[in-house]
Design an enzyme around this catalytic site. Structure first.
Site, mmCIF file in Angstrom:
data_model
loop_
_atom_site.group_PDB
_atom_site.id
_atom_site.type_symbol
_atom_site.label_atom_id
_atom_site.label_comp_id
_atom_site.label_asym_id
_atom_site.label_seq_id
_atom_site.Cartn_x
_atom_site.Cartn_y
_atom_site.Cartn_z
ATOM 1 C CE LYS A 145 -42.850 -55.701 -43.879
ATOM 2 N NZ LYS A 145 -41.536 -55.694 -44.780
ATOM 3 C CE LYS A 165 -48.447 -58.008 -49.260
ATOM 4 N NZ LYS A 165 -48.453 -58.027 -48.114
#
Length: 297
Positions: free
Chosen positions: A170, A238
């Site tokens: 990811k 983030k």
């Protein structure tokens, strides 16, 4: 099998709804109860805390914004991890860094709870259509236990390895999305600055080998100026930061990613934080552009 779901934002709400559509009853928790209301009824009950939810379920999904939120839900004062039964299975679909996933796997193992990291690729529309890709880090036996559940929410499952391998993949995927979007926006800014129309740039660039395919899905947002979030810009920033943390931990240099994530941070300071991450185009072509300083003849 009793299923719990914690985190009902843009992604989690749609994922939970698809589990219900496939006949599964859920126990849900979200800090803002109003977001849970559409899921409540014969196939959905609300729990007052993660701890109380943990007591009721065999499989628990979490889909939360960042590592601190996951850790608070799992290990905070009302955390679920001390309340899950032995051999229960916790599936964390949140976008977090690999070292954090390994830490949560160890905390779960201490309590005889099985852990799977299973972050997803896909935004609001694929989540609603059950077309997410799951990147899974887990023991194969644990993956097989939850495979039917994942296939209610997605159409592709990639077992990338053991704990932390799902979140590792990811990190790579979102690094490419974030830098790709920023590079495209910067290219558009240059083209427009040189006098090429935005339409000409879109028509000429999209579908060519130089442009990532996902960027075609951002054309309407850019052309309309409506950046309703499918993937909020602040969460892209983030994730790119977590990728840089992971790079530091593994001794990898990422100068391009670190530069791009700071551009996203600047865009956040200009009010784009809750907009879709494609709003980086708006930032680079408007707020950040300055006319050239005239020179004396």
């Amino acid at each position: 099998m009793k299923i719990g779901f914690i985190g009902l934002g843009i992604m989690g709400s749609r994922m939970a709804a698809n589990l219900q559509k496939n006949g599964y009853a859920l126990v849900v928790f979200n800090r803002t109860r109003a977001k849970a209301e559409p899921l409540l009824g014969p196939c959905g009950t609300f729990s007052d805390s993660p701890a109380k939810l943990g007591e009721q379920v065999d499989v628990l999904f979490t889909m939360l914004a960042h590592p601190d939120a996951v850790e608070q839900a799992a290990l905070g004062a009302d955390g679920f991890l001390d309340h899950l039964r032995p051999n229960a299975l916790w599936v964390d679909c949140s976008s977090v860094n690999p070292s954090f996933s390994k830490k949560m796997a160890a905390e779960a193992a201490r309590r005889e709870v099985h852990f799977v990291d299973a972050p997803v690729t896909g935004s609001a529309a694929p989540a609603a259509e059950a077309k997410l890709i799951f990147w899974v880090g887990a023991d194969i036996a644990d993956l097989e236990r939850i495979r039917p559940l994942l296939l209610c929410m997605g159409n592709k499952i990639v077992h990338t390895g053991g704990h932390g391998a799902g979140t590792s993949m990811k990190m790579v995927v979102n690094l490419l999305l974030g830098t790709g979007m920023a590079a495209f926006a910067e290219g558009m800014a240059l083209g427009e600055g040189l006098g090429i129309s935005r339409k000409m740039l879109f028509d000429s660039l999209l579908g060519t080998p130089t442009v990532a395919p996902f960027l075609a899905t951002k054309r309407e947002k850019i052309e309309s100026g409506n950046y309703e979030a499918e993937f909020p810009l602040r969460w892209m920033q983030k994730d790119m930061h977590l990728a840089s943390v992971s790079a530091y931990e593994s001794g990898v240099a990422m100068p391009l990613t670190n530069a791009a994530k700071e551009v996203y941070r600047l865009a956040m300071r200009e009010g784009h934080d809750t907009e879709d991450f494609s709003a980086i185009y708006e930032y680079l072509t408007t707020a950040y552009q300055k006319p050239p300083t005239p020179t004396n003849a």
